[in-house]
Design an enzyme around this catalytic site. Structure first.
Site, short mmCIF file in Angstrom:
data_model
loop_
_atom_site.label_atom_id
_atom_site.label_comp_id
_atom_site.label_asym_id
_atom_site.label_seq_id
_atom_site.Cartn_x
_atom_site.Cartn_y
_atom_site.Cartn_z
N SER A 1 0.46 -12.08 -4.46
CA SER A 1 0.00 -13.15 -3.54
C SER A 1 -1.30 -12.87 -2.37
O SER A 1 -1.73 -13.84 -2.21
CB SER A 1 1.30 -13.58 -2.80
N SER B 1 0.19 4.36 -4.82
CA SER B 1 0.49 5.16 -3.77
C SER B 1 -0.43 4.85 -2.56
O SER B 1 -0.56 3.91 -2.25
CB SER B 1 0.40 6.74 -4.21
N TYR C 1 7.05 4.92 5.74
CA TYR C 1 6.07 4.55 4.82
C TYR C 1 5.40 5.62 3.98
O TYR C 1 5.47 5.68 2.74
CB TYR C 1 4.99 3.92 5.51
N LYS D 1 5.89 6.95 -0.38
CA LYS D 1 4.86 6.90 -1.07
C LYS D 1 4.79 8.20 -1.54
O LYS D 1 4.25 8.75 -2.66
CB LYS D 1 3.40 6.66 -0.24
N1 LIG Z 1 -4.30 -2.01 2.64
C1 LIG Z 1 -4.48 -0.87 2.37
O1 LIG Z 1 -5.15 -0.26 3.55
C2 LIG Z 1 -3.35 0.08 1.82
C3 LIG Z 1 -3.57 1.56 1.73
C4 LIG Z 1 -3.02 2.30 1.00
C5 LIG Z 1 -2.19 1.74 0.09
N2 LIG Z 1 -1.56 0.43 0.00
C6 LIG Z 1 -0.84 -0.03 -0.99
O2 LIG Z 1 -1.36 -0.97 -1.70
C7 LIG Z 1 -0.32 -2.01 -2.07
C8 LIG Z 1 -0.71 -3.26 -1.97
O3 LIG Z 1 -0.87 -3.58 -0.63
P1 LIG Z 1 -1.94 -4.60 0.05
O4 LIG Z 1 -2.73 -3.93 0.90
O5 LIG Z 1 -2.59 -5.38 -1.00
O6 LIG Z 1 -0.84 -5.29 1.01
P2 LIG Z 1 -0.58 -6.91 0.84
O7 LIG Z 1 -1.77 -7.71 1.08
O8 LIG Z 1 0.27 -7.15 2.02
O9 LIG Z 1 0.20 -7.20 -0.60
C9 LIG Z 1 1.57 -6.75 -0.84
C10 LIG Z 1 2.10 -7.63 -1.77
O10 LIG Z 1 3.48 -7.17 -1.93
C11 LIG Z 1 4.21 -8.16 -1.94
N3 LIG Z 1 5.64 -7.95 -1.64
C12 LIG Z 1 6.20 -7.23 -0.34
N4 LIG Z 1 7.35 -7.08 -0.53
C13 LIG Z 1 7.77 -7.50 -1.64
C14 LIG Z 1 9.07 -7.68 -2.18
N5 LIG Z 1 10.19 -7.35 -1.37
N6 LIG Z 1 9.19 -8.36 -3.38
C15 LIG Z 1 8.07 -8.83 -3.98
N7 LIG Z 1 6.68 -8.81 -3.44
C16 LIG Z 1 6.77 -8.16 -2.38
C17 LIG Z 1 3.67 -9.10 -1.06
O11 LIG Z 1 4.23 -10.45 -1.27
P3 LIG Z 1 4.10 -11.49 -0.09
O12 LIG Z 1 3.22 -12.18 0.23
O13 LIG Z 1 5.38 -12.46 -0.31
O14 LIG Z 1 4.86 -10.90 1.07
C18 LIG Z 1 2.10 -9.00 -1.51
O15 LIG Z 1 2.23 -9.74 -2.54
C19 LIG Z 1 0.87 -1.46 -1.23
O16 LIG Z 1 1.77 -0.57 -2.30
C20 LIG Z 1 0.50 -0.67 -0.39
O17 LIG Z 1 1.20 0.23 0.27
C21 LIG Z 1 -2.23 -0.24 0.89
#
Ligand SMILES: NC(=O)c1ccc[n+]([C@@H]2O[C@H](COP(=O)([O-])OP(=O)(O)OC[C@H]3O[C@@H](n4cnc5c(N)ncnc54)[C@H](OP(=O)(O)O)[C@@H]3O)[C@@H](O)[C@H]2O)c1
Length: 264
Positions: A9, A125, A139, A143
């Site tokens: 999303s 991760s 968190y 990870k």
């Molecule tokens: N952004 C960063 O700086 C960063 C850094 C390191 C790692 N990561 C990792 O990268 C991955 C993606 O994160 P992102 O940064 O792209 O964040 P994001 O934009 O918040 O995307 C997270 C996605 O996960 C979905 N989600 C959360 N809980 C859920 C559930 N219970 N069931 C189904 N879908 C769920 C959200 O859906 P909804 O829209 O419905 O909430 C959204 O589509 C994550 O694993 C995060 O830990 C991110």
């Protein structure tokens, strides 16, 4: 290739399905709410904490395509606050979403990957999966769990031609920051007065971080590679150096550096 990406999303998931679809892959993406559809992407609705629902959507994909070549387990969320004050409900949401969600998807796709003689599992991760980040302790724990699980899984499934790749992003500007569930516990703020400043720094770093398209391009490369590495750090130079130092330095030296970065 038939690719399943979870959590499309926003953020990494959205940019990844956009790119993979443009590249001509057969792309399935999971969501748990209605979204503006990306052309060419097939949507599956699931909350990843629901094991039966995960099995069902994987079954639907197999019914349509007869195979699955790649799983990109991307779904994730974060809770923020002193670990002492995290509620059991918050901790369970953290682990259920980030870790158990991965376990459910891997368990559901593996029989098909084994049967077809191979596949690729890409698990998101974080650099927080390599070092314990203050005020993001659970968190980081989720990870670290992914890291240990994938290390073991890789050895178990290599004989079936299934590859396991861990991707560790640094700070990126996505929906993640706004979605973080931060403690609003007044007692926590009183006992840990430096928490607010430290979390403010985390959020500024994320908001000023890399664009999610950078990560999407890395995932696309990993999918195309015949022999991908076991893990990739996708981050600024400073953060890549921090991962290197974490592996190199005695733990007490690294803790000093990390603590001073977060003003602790
Ligand atoms: N952004 C960063 O700086 C960063 C850094 C390191 C790692 N990561 C990792 O990268 C991955 C993606 O994160 P992102 O940064 O792209 O964040 P994001 O934009 O918040 O995307 C997270 C996605 O996960 C979905 N989600 C959360 N809980 C859920 C559930 N219970 N069931 C189904 N879908 C769920 C959200 O859906 P909804 O829209 O419905 O909430 C959204 O589509 C994550 O694993 C995060 O830990 C991110």
């Amino acid at each position: 290739m038939v690719v399943l990406v979870t959590g499309v999303s926003s953020g990494f998931g959205l940019e990844t399905v956009r790119l993979l679809s443009q590249e001509g892959h057969v792309v399935y993406g999971t969501v748990r709410r209605d979204v503006e559809p990306v052309p060419g992407v097939h949507y599956l609705k699931v909350d990843v904490r629901d094991r039966k629902a995960v099995e069902k959507v994987v079954g639907q994909l197999i019914e349509q395509e007869g195979r699955i070549d790649v799983l990109v387990n991307n779904v994730g969320m974060g809770i923020g606050g002193p670990v002492e004050f995290a509620t059991e409900e918050e901790v369970r949401e953290q682990m259920d979403t980030n870790f158990m969600g991965l376990v459910y998807f891997v368990t559901a796709v593996l029989p098909y990957m084994r049967e077809q003689g191979g596949g690729k599992i890409v698990a998101l991760s974080s650099i927080g999966g390599v070092m314990g980040l203050p005020f993001q302790g659970f968190y980081s724990a989720s990870k670290f769990a992914i890291e240990g699980y994938c290390e073991a899984l890789r050895l178990e499934v290599q004989q079936f031609g299934v590859q396991v790749v861990v991707v560790r992003p640094g700070d990126f500007s996505t929906g993640f920051t706004a979605s973080r569930k931060k403690t609003a516990n007044a007692e926590a703020m009183r006992v840990y007065p430096f928490y607010a400043e430290s979390m403010g720094k985390v959020e500024r770093d994320e908001r000023g971080g890399l664009e999610p398209q950078v990560l999407a391009r890395k995932i696309s490369q990993i999918i195309r590679k015949k022999k991908p590495r076991h893990g990739y750090v996708v981050a600024s130079l400073e953060q890549r150096i921090s991962v290197f130092l974490k592996r190199l330095l005695p733990a007490c030296w690294f803790a000093k550096i990390l603590g001073s970065y977060y003003r602790l």
